[in-house]
Write a protein that holds these residues in place. Structure first.
Motif, PDB file in Angstrom:
ATOM      1  N   ASP A  22       8.811 -24.009  -8.101  1.00  0.00           N
ATOM      2  CA  ASP A  22       8.618 -23.958  -6.822  1.00  0.00           C
ATOM      3  C   ASP A  22       9.713 -23.273  -6.020  1.00  0.00           C
ATOM      4  N   GLU A  23      10.979 -23.755  -6.468  1.00  0.00           N
ATOM      5  CA  GLU A  23      12.215 -23.007  -5.706  1.00  0.00           C
ATOM      6  C   GLU A  23      12.541 -21.539  -6.003  1.00  0.00           C
ATOM      7  N   THR A  24      12.120 -21.348  -7.392  1.00  0.00           N
ATOM      8  CA  THR A  24      12.371 -20.018  -7.933  1.00  0.00           C
ATOM      9  C   THR A  24      11.475 -18.980  -7.270  1.00  0.00           C
ATOM     10  N   PHE A  25      10.228 -19.419  -7.080  1.00  0.00           N
ATOM     11  CA  PHE A  25       9.195 -18.508  -6.553  1.00  0.00           C
ATOM     12  C   PHE A  25       9.095 -18.195  -5.110  1.00  0.00           C
ATOM     13  N   ALA A  26       9.911 -19.403  -4.351  1.00  0.00           N
ATOM     14  CA  ALA A  26      10.259 -19.254  -3.038  1.00  0.00           C
ATOM     15  C   ALA A  26      11.038 -18.101  -2.742  1.00  0.00           C
ATOM     16  N   ALA A  27      12.235 -18.263  -3.629  1.00  0.00           N
ATOM     17  CA  ALA A  27      13.423 -17.189  -3.675  1.00  0.00           C
ATOM     18  C   ALA A  27      12.950 -16.073  -4.059  1.00  0.00           C
ATOM     19  N   VAL A  28      11.909 -15.644  -5.157  1.00  0.00           N
ATOM     20  CA  VAL A  28      11.745 -14.422  -5.250  1.00  0.00           C
ATOM     21  C   VAL A  28      10.704 -13.916  -4.174  1.00  0.00           C
ATOM     22  N   ALA A  29       9.949 -14.738  -3.495  1.00  0.00           N
ATOM     23  CA  ALA A  29       9.337 -14.144  -2.331  1.00  0.00           C
ATOM     24  C   ALA A  29       9.934 -13.765  -1.333  1.00  0.00           C
ATOM     25  N   GLU A  30      11.057 -14.399  -1.060  1.00  0.00           N
ATOM     26  CA  GLU A  30      12.245 -14.040   0.118  1.00  0.00           C
ATOM     27  C   GLU A  30      13.065 -13.005   0.081  1.00  0.00           C
ATOM     28  N   LYS A  31      13.390 -12.696  -1.342  1.00  0.00           N
ATOM     29  CA  LYS A  31      14.114 -11.601  -1.865  1.00  0.00           C
ATOM     30  C   LYS A  31      13.140 -10.390  -1.755  1.00  0.00           C
ATOM     31  N   LEU A  32      12.072 -10.384  -2.150  1.00  0.00           N
ATOM     32  CA  LEU A  32      11.191  -8.969  -2.181  1.00  0.00           C
ATOM     33  C   LEU A  32      10.889  -8.679  -0.604  1.00  0.00           C
ATOM     34  N   CYS A  33      10.590  -9.860   0.089  1.00  0.00           N
ATOM     35  CA  CYS A  33      10.290  -9.534   1.506  1.00  0.00           C
ATOM     36  C   CYS A  33      11.525  -8.789   2.280  1.00  0.00           C
ATOM     37  N   VAL A  34      12.742  -9.457   2.128  1.00  0.00           N
ATOM     38  CA  VAL A  34      14.103  -8.380   2.522  1.00  0.00           C
ATOM     39  C   VAL A  34      14.116  -7.365   2.043  1.00  0.00           C
ATOM     40  N   GLU A  35      13.926  -7.056   0.876  1.00  0.00           N
ATOM     41  CA  GLU A  35      13.855  -5.349   0.156  1.00  0.00           C
ATOM     42  C   GLU A  35      12.910  -4.675   0.871  1.00  0.00           C
ATOM     43  N   LEU A  36      11.606  -5.287   0.798  1.00  0.00           N
ATOM     44  CA  LEU A  36      10.728  -4.411   1.422  1.00  0.00           C
ATOM     45  C   LEU A  36      11.049  -4.142   2.884  1.00  0.00           C
ATOM     46  N   GLY A  85      13.732  -3.676   4.446  1.00  0.00           N
ATOM     47  CA  GLY A  85      14.787  -2.602   4.323  1.00  0.00           C
ATOM     48  C   GLY A  85      14.232  -1.199   4.134  1.00  0.00           C
ATOM     49  N   CYS A  86      13.462  -1.202   3.070  1.00  0.00           N
ATOM     50  CA  CYS A  86      12.924  -0.188   2.584  1.00  0.00           C
ATOM     51  C   CYS A  86      12.062   0.507   3.550  1.00  0.00           C
ATOM     52  N   LEU A  87      11.048  -0.409   4.286  1.00  0.00           N
ATOM     53  CA  LEU A  87      10.043   0.349   5.108  1.00  0.00           C
ATOM     54  C   LEU A  87      10.829   0.761   6.374  1.00  0.00           C
ATOM     55  N   SER A  88      11.907   0.098   6.688  1.00  0.00           N
ATOM     56  CA  SER A  88      12.837   0.529   8.057  1.00  0.00           C
ATOM     57  C   SER A  88      13.501   1.921   7.634  1.00  0.00           C
ATOM     58  N   GLN A  89      13.868   1.973   6.395  1.00  0.00           N
ATOM     59  CA  GLN A  89      14.713   3.091   6.000  1.00  0.00           C
ATOM     60  C   GLN A  89      13.781   4.475   5.890  1.00  0.00           C
ATOM     61  N   HIS A  90      12.585   4.091   5.630  1.00  0.00           N
ATOM     62  CA  HIS A  90      11.460   5.555   5.606  1.00  0.00           C
ATOM     63  C   HIS A  90      10.595   5.422   6.731  1.00  0.00           C
ATOM     64  N   GLY A  91      10.870   4.854   7.798  1.00  0.00           N
ATOM     65  CA  GLY A  91      10.197   4.880   9.149  1.00  0.00           C
ATOM     66  C   GLY A  91       9.049   4.155   9.147  1.00  0.00           C
ATOM     67  N   GLY A 101       0.771  -1.288   0.102  1.00  0.00           N
ATOM     68  CA  GLY A 101      -0.097  -0.128  -0.095  1.00  0.00           C
ATOM     69  C   GLY A 101       0.971   1.270  -0.059  1.00  0.00           C
ATOM     70  N   GLU A 102       0.352   2.291   1.024  1.00  0.00           N
ATOM     71  CA  GLU A 102       0.984   3.451   0.809  1.00  0.00           C
ATOM     72  C   GLU A 102       2.431   3.525   1.194  1.00  0.00           C
ATOM     73  N   ALA A 103       2.720   2.602   1.997  1.00  0.00           N
ATOM     74  CA  ALA A 103       4.105   2.603   2.856  1.00  0.00           C
ATOM     75  C   ALA A 103       5.143   2.572   1.732  1.00  0.00           C
ATOM     76  N   ILE A 104       4.923   1.922   0.501  1.00  0.00           N
ATOM     77  CA  ILE A 104       6.065   1.932  -0.567  1.00  0.00           C
ATOM     78  C   ILE A 104       5.731   2.893  -1.991  1.00  0.00           C
ATOM     79  N   SER A 105       4.383   3.188  -1.910  1.00  0.00           N
ATOM     80  CA  SER A 105       4.025   3.725  -3.063  1.00  0.00           C
ATOM     81  C   SER A 105       4.744   5.152  -3.454  1.00  0.00           C
ATOM     82  N   GLY A 106       5.263   5.171  -4.564  1.00  0.00           N
ATOM     83  CA  GLY A 106       5.907   6.505  -4.903  1.00  0.00           C
ATOM     84  C   GLY A 106       7.525   6.323  -4.537  1.00  0.00           C
ATOM     85  N   LEU A 107       7.868   5.498  -3.995  1.00  0.00           N
ATOM     86  CA  LEU A 107       9.152   5.653  -3.557  1.00  0.00           C
ATOM     87  C   LEU A 107      10.244   5.483  -4.645  1.00  0.00           C
TER      88      LEU A 107
END
Length: 500
Positions: A376-390, A392-398, A344-350
């Protein structure tokens, strides 16, 4: 070194150099349904008919094969702006490569032996100079008489032979002239090669290197000729390909069976719902509408199970490549839509976040069309990588991090996108098809169709594919329009007869 053995409207045609789009037509699934619909299977439905056998001679088959080969080459040059002539190299470890290396080594060893004789023998060297002279002359344009005169004078084989017999030949002077002339003819990308030639002092390595650079220059010249030829070939290739296909059709009367089936199946697919609604349209508009839908079906083709239309065989690889690109883009857009709807708005427009996420997804699913790909393995990796990125992004922007339950739910949605039946993926895929259909229906004088929601992250790549598809479709229609017109006309008439 020894030589090695070696009918459509003019308006449509003029648009091929623009953006590959067509005249605007009022097209929609309802429009086609108005012209043709299938209530029940009809015994009169168009299906490929077996043609009576026609016996042809081996000579006729060879001539036909040659014509098809030439047509394929011209087609590739016209449609592939990146087409280039490449040097032929026999396979590593092949018998051909071994024989070539043995012959070349024997020749150069013999040349070195002759030059080391006392007095030196120049018979092999003069033979090489003669071959080099022929190559340099082949680089000349018709009006370059002054350069021709210089080459003929400096590389006069009779004079060089006399000088050799009188022990007055300066082979290094001859080599210097050759290198200077090569520098005159070569493309800028070969300047470094010419510079390196000037630094070689031993005559045998020098001649070997001269021939290596001349081979590169021949390829450069060939590719320059191709690029110069392309605009002229474009004007002629429509009628050339049509004539060649007509010649082939005369020898193989059933050569349109799969094309007919493709178009008939498209009519059945589009009108399968049996809905009669839609605006009144002309037969030509209905043909164009049906035809555009047929081209889109090729982007969903089962290449292992279905035979490709004969009129598009030379472009099957292009359609398959676009199909795989679109499947990858649909996955990227689906996953990004899931992520942004969840966060939602937490990352919108970053700034930069979407591109980073997109890049991560594309890297991880790059091998999705290979046999070794494990979804199965690839999409599990995609999910994990994106959640790690999110995180860090959420933390960085408070912003507060996702709860464990929310993050697990997001991962589950991302993994679910691997299925072709995933609702979000189906919506994205449908919007991509809608965009591409709008692009085919748009006029050369109108802007591209509006981008449906959810496709913004892949807009650039999608437009590139749409332009490529538009050019390919326009060219194909121009070439095969007489054949298509008859088939489509019969399909529409058959549909009308079912409505009576």
């Amino acid at each position: 070194m020894p030589k090695e053995s070696d009918e459509s409207s003019k308006e449509e045609q003029s648009k091929i150099d623009k953006d590959g789009t067509e005249n605007p037509v009022e097209t929609s699934e309802e429009m086609i349904r108005k012209r043709i619909r299938r209530n029940t299977p009809s015994p009169h439905r168009l299906t490929p008919q077996s043609s009576p056998p026609r016996f042809v001679s081996v000579e006729e088959l060879m001539e036909t094969a040659k014509g098809v080969t030439n047509m394929a080459l011209a087609h590739e040059i016209v449609l592939n702006s990146a087409f280039q002539v490449k040097p032929y190299e026999p396979g590593e470890g092949s018998l051909e490569k071994q024989v070539k290396e043995i012959m070349h080594k024997a020749f150069w060893d013999c040349l070195e032996s002759q030059l080391n004789d006392d007095p030196p023998s120049y018979s092999h060297a003069i033979t090489l100079v003669g071959e080099i002279k022929e190559t340099l002359l082949s680089f000349l344009l018709p009006g370059q008489s002054r350069l021709r005169g210089q080459i003929e004078e400096a590389l006069d084989l009779s004079l060089i032979q006399q000088q050799a017999e009188n022990r007055a030949l300066d082979i290094n002077k001859v080599a210097k002239f050759i290198i200077d002339m090569m520098g005159t003819f070569c493309a800028p990308c070969r300047d470094e090669d010419i510079k390196q030639l000037r630094e070689i002092t031993d005559i045998v390595p020098l001649f070997k290197s001269i021939f290596a650079v001349l081979d590169k220059m021949k390829i450069d010249m060939a590719n320059f000729a191709v690029s110069s030829l392309r605009p002229h070939l474009l004007q002629q290739s429509v009628e050339y390909e049509r004539k060649k296909f007509q010649d082939f059709l005369e020898k193989q009367p059933n050569a349109l069976d799969f094309t007919q089936k493709w178009l008939q199946d498209t009519a059945d697919y589009v009108t399968g719902g049996g809905t009669e609604g839609g605006a009144t349209c002309t037969p030509n508009s209905a043909q164009l509408a049906l035809h555009n839908h047929a081209y889109l079906r090729l982007l969903k083709w089962d290449h292992d199970a279905e035979s490709f239309p004969e009129t598009l065989l030379m472009d099957q690889g292009r359609f398959q490549e676009m199909q795989q690109e679109l499947e990858q883009l649909a996955l990227v857009a689906s996953v990004l839509l899931i992520v942004y709807n969840s966060a939602g708005e937490a990352i919108s427009g970053l700034p930069g976040l979407m591109e980073r996420l997109k890049k991560t997804i594309k890297i991880l699913i790059a091998e999705m069309h290979t046999l070794s790909f494990k979804a199965d393995e690839t999409f599990a990796a995609v999910a994990e990588k994106l959640c790690v990125e999110l995180r860090g992004c959420l933390s960085q922007h408070g912003f507060s991090p996702f709860s464990s339950d929310r993050e697990n739910a997001l991962k589950g949605q991302i993994v679910a996108a691997k299925s072709e039946d995933n609702p979000i993926r189906k919506v994205i895929d449908s919007r991509i098809q809608m965009y591409l259909l709008g692009f085919l229906e748009s006029s050369a004088h109108r802007s591209a169709p509006a981008l449906p929601g959810g496709l913004t992250p892949i807009s650039k790549e999608l437009e590139e594919i749409a332009v490529k598809l538009g050019r390919l479709v326009t060219f194909n229609k121009l070439v095969y329009s007489p054949f298509y017109h008859k088939i489509l006309q019969d399909i529409l008439k058959q549909g009308e007869s079912l409505d009576v």
